[in-house]
Scaffold this active site. Structure first.
Site, PDB file in Angstrom:
ATOM      1  N   GLY A 141       0.796  -1.220   0.000  1.00 13.59           N
ATOM      2  CA  GLY A 141       0.000   0.000   0.000  1.00 13.59           C
ATOM      3  C   GLY A 141       0.828   1.270   0.000  1.00 13.59           C
ATOM      4  O   GLY A 141       1.916   1.349  -0.576  1.00 13.59           O
ATOM      5  N   SER A 142       0.328   2.286   0.694  1.00 21.54           N
ATOM      6  CA  SER A 142       0.853   3.649   0.569  1.00 21.54           C
ATOM      7  C   SER A 142       2.248   3.854   1.137  1.00 21.54           C
ATOM      8  O   SER A 142       2.810   4.942   0.999  1.00 21.54           O
ATOM      9  CB  SER A 142      -0.118   4.635   1.241  1.00 21.54           C
ATOM     10  OG  SER A 142      -1.341   4.657   0.550  1.00 21.54           O
ATOM     11  N   THR A 143       2.835   2.841   1.780  1.00 22.02           N
ATOM     12  CA  THR A 143       4.239   2.977   2.167  1.00 22.02           C
ATOM     13  C   THR A 143       5.102   3.240   0.933  1.00 22.02           C
ATOM     14  O   THR A 143       6.146   3.902   1.031  1.00 22.02           O
ATOM     15  CB  THR A 143       4.741   1.706   2.877  1.00 22.02           C
ATOM     16  OG1 THR A 143       4.457   0.568   2.057  1.00 22.02           O
ATOM     17  CG2 THR A 143       4.061   1.521   4.216  1.00 22.02           C
TER      18      THR A 143
ATOM     19  N   LYS B 144       4.546   5.198  -1.376  1.00 23.86           N
ATOM     20  CA  LYS B 144       4.542   6.616  -1.767  1.00 23.86           C
ATOM     21  C   LYS B 144       5.827   7.329  -1.333  1.00 23.86           C
ATOM     22  O   LYS B 144       6.203   8.343  -1.932  1.00 23.86           O
ATOM     23  CB  LYS B 144       3.312   7.310  -1.174  1.00 23.86           C
ATOM     24  CG  LYS B 144       2.015   6.884  -1.871  1.00 23.86           C
ATOM     25  CD  LYS B 144       0.787   7.398  -1.180  1.00 23.86           C
ATOM     26  CE  LYS B 144      -0.469   6.859  -1.902  1.00 23.86           C
ATOM     27  NZ  LYS B 144      -1.697   7.051  -1.142  1.00 23.86           N
TER      28      LYS B 144
END
Length: 589
Positions: free
Chosen positions: A297-299, A301
């Site tokens: 997921g957003s890790t 980013k």
């Protein structure tokens, strides 16, 4: 008187035929002959005695050889694998943590066997043994004892209590053999790191396998690991409580020194008792920190923002249009908490915008994105020493849809240890250091590889601090330690697409922000929201608080000073929070 003469003459004749002349009355020639006869008789006797001694020695040697061979056949003929441990096996070194606490050692135990030819009643003996050895298969043992073999294993590595119970039965045909056994005093604690061996003392998993050669070097010296069991205890406890609170299927925790690569703690739940690996389920023996891969997921980013800064696509303050939704390759991309406005680069990261992250990656292109992930070792298995280190799952093609989804951690699956190592590179000024389970000596220089510009790494770290101060990671703050980090929430793939009700929630933390020393990664597999989280199960609500609690507990133990505190206070806190030997789980039978 005449009637007695015949009898007298017969006696005289018999005496003359068997008696030699008296020595005094013998003639000289007779004397010589007598002496010669005596010498020959003595020589014959001595020769016979010599031959008997030689024959006896030969027989002794022959029967000794036969006895040794028979004994060897009795032991090994039906015993299966070799059971007589060599001297090297008996000297297999201990595994210890970085403080010297024993994690694995070797003890002598008793193993029970039988000589079926000496067993009086196979059925009765099997039934009696089953009452004191519940793991024994009574039917199979009865058949073994009824055979005509000379050696049958019944059960190996008995506890003292089991051995005494067998003694009390008083059954003929049974005996014990002393064998070495690998034991793990901490049981479940760090079981995935420590691993276990087979009956022949060969490592099968974990450090037992990774450092098998060093443990069997023969010098008997302990092999130290980088794990700190005090830190491991607190990470394990927090994760168990968090996993129970959110009814998660599994949980992972990693603590890593960003400068040396040392893994100070590694927890994978559910776990198992290293003393009884055979009784554990496959999912309990699975090391999810290194052996499983997830869409994180957003890790991701953090890596996308680094890509924007490094390629010059964006600079701090530059904005991206995050209004509405984004259509890419027939797919629609939305923000979980939509701001519906133009967002600066920092806001894309702080508010975890999927749209903004996708726009950055699409502009950078597939080659630049792959290059960044390759440098951070996210395109290959983690170089940690454990054999249980999985290869990542990469997309078959790298088109626009893949570029966009990978920018926010979907479409690529990696292990948690790989993510922790990538964040450690950011915290270490852009220098990647391989994760390791081997302790680094004080003053030892660890070689790393520059994978990111130092200024870019610092900018990403600054944004990670903003996430904790003002963004989705506010619940990860640990007062006094100035945490920086990034939340991650990914929907798990299933049949027909992604399931928004099954999440991988995580938080990747760095502390302290002013002087980065450690990375803490917490991951929960399918957590469920509660009333306290307003039924949200995302990383910010579930994993971030756990990371903050872990940091609050372990920072003093690691010698990290609270902001504005003197070193003496830090030492006092370390001593207070370090669990004593009595509080740690002990090995029990």
């Amino acid at each position: 008187m005449k009637r007695f003469w015949p009898f007298r003459r017969k006696v005289s004749a018999r005496t003359e035929s068997v008696s030699l002349p008296p020595m005094a009355e013998a003639a000289p020639s007779d004397m010589t002959r007598l002496l010669r006869l005596e010498d020959e008789e003595v020589s014959a006797i001595e020769a016979a005695r010599g031959r008997l001694v030689v024959i006896g020695m030969v027989l002794v040697i022959a029967f000794s050889a036969l006895a040794v061979r028979a004994f060897g056949l009795a032991i090994a003929g039906d015993a299966g694998p070799a059971i007589v441990a060599e001297a090297e096996d008996l000297r297999r070194g201990d595994l210890v943590d970085r403080t010297g606490q024993v994690l694995a050692t070797t003890l002598e135990t008793y193993s029970l066997f039988a000589d079926p030819t000496q067993v009086w009643d196979a059925a009765e003996t099997a039934a009696a043994l089953a009452t004191v050895l519940p793991d024994v298969n009574e039917a199979r043992l009865r058949d073994d004892l009824a055979s005509r073999r000379r050696f049958v294993w019944i059960q190996r590595n008995l506890t003292p209590r089991q051995r005494q119970a067998v003694f009390a039965l008083g059954l003929p045909g049974l005996d014990f053999r002393i064998e070495p056994r690998r034991v793990y005093p901490r049981g479940r604690l760090a079981a995935h790191v420590v691993g276990y061996t087979d009956r022949d003392m060969d490592g099968l998993a974990g450090a037992e396998r990774a450092f098998n050669a060093a443990l069997d070097s023969g010098d008997g010296r302990p092999v130290p690991l980088s794990i700190d069991m005090g830190v491991q205890f607190h990470v394990d406890e927090v994760l168990r409580l968090t996993m129970a609170e959110y009814r998660a299927l599994a949980a992972v925790g990693v603590v890593m020194n960003v400068r040396t690569g040392e893994i100070v703690s590694l927890v994978s739940l559910p776990d198992f008792d290293a003393n009884r690996p055979a009784s554990a389920r496959p999912d309990e023996r699975l090391n999810r920190a290194t052996q499983s891969v997830y869409e994180m997921g957003s890790t991701f980013k953090a890596f996308t923002v680094a890509l924007a800064l490094e390629t010059g696509i964006a600079s701090p303050g530059e904005t991206f249009d995050a209004r509405g939704s984004l259509r890419v390759g027939g797919h629609t991309i939305n923000d979980f908490h939509a701001e519906n406005r133009r967002l600066t680069l920092e806001e894309v990261f702080t508010h975890s915008s999927n749209i903004g992250s996708s726009l950055i990656a699409l502009e950078a292109g597939a080659d630049a994105q792959r290059d960044m992930l390759t440098r951070l070792r996210l395109m290959e298995r983690s170089p940690i020493e454990l054999a249980e280190s999985a290869e990542p799952l990469l997309p078959r093609q790298w088109g626009p849809a893949e570029i966009a989804t990978i920018s926010y951690g979907h479409g690529i699956a990696v292990s948690p240890i790989m993510v922790a190592s990538a964040f450690a590179a950011i915290a270490n000024g852009g220098v990647y250091v391989q994760p390791t389970l081997q302790p680094v000596r004080p003053g030892e220089t660890v070689a790393g590889e520059r994978v990111m510009d130092a200024a870019v790494a610092q900018s990403v770290l600054d944004m990670m601090r903003q996430v904790v101060e003002d963004g989705t990671g506010r619940r990860a703050e640990a007062p006094g330690y100035r945490v920086a980090g990034k939340t991650g929430t990914a929907e798990k793939p299933g049949r027909g697409g992604y399931d928004r009700n099954r999440l991988i929630s995580s938080f990747s933390a760095v502390f302290p922000y002013d002087d980065p020393q450690y990375v803490v990664l917490v991951m929960l597999d399918e957590p469920h929201g509660t009333a306290a989280t307003y039924n949200y199960a995302t990383g910010g609500w579930t994993a971030a608080p756990a990371a903050g609690e872990i940091i609050s507990r372990i920072a003093p133990m690691l010698g990290v000073e609270r902001h504005g505190e003197a070193g003496s206070n830090s030492e006092l806190l370390r001593a207070a929070l370090s669990p004593s030997a009595e509080s740690l789980p002990e090995f029990t039978q």
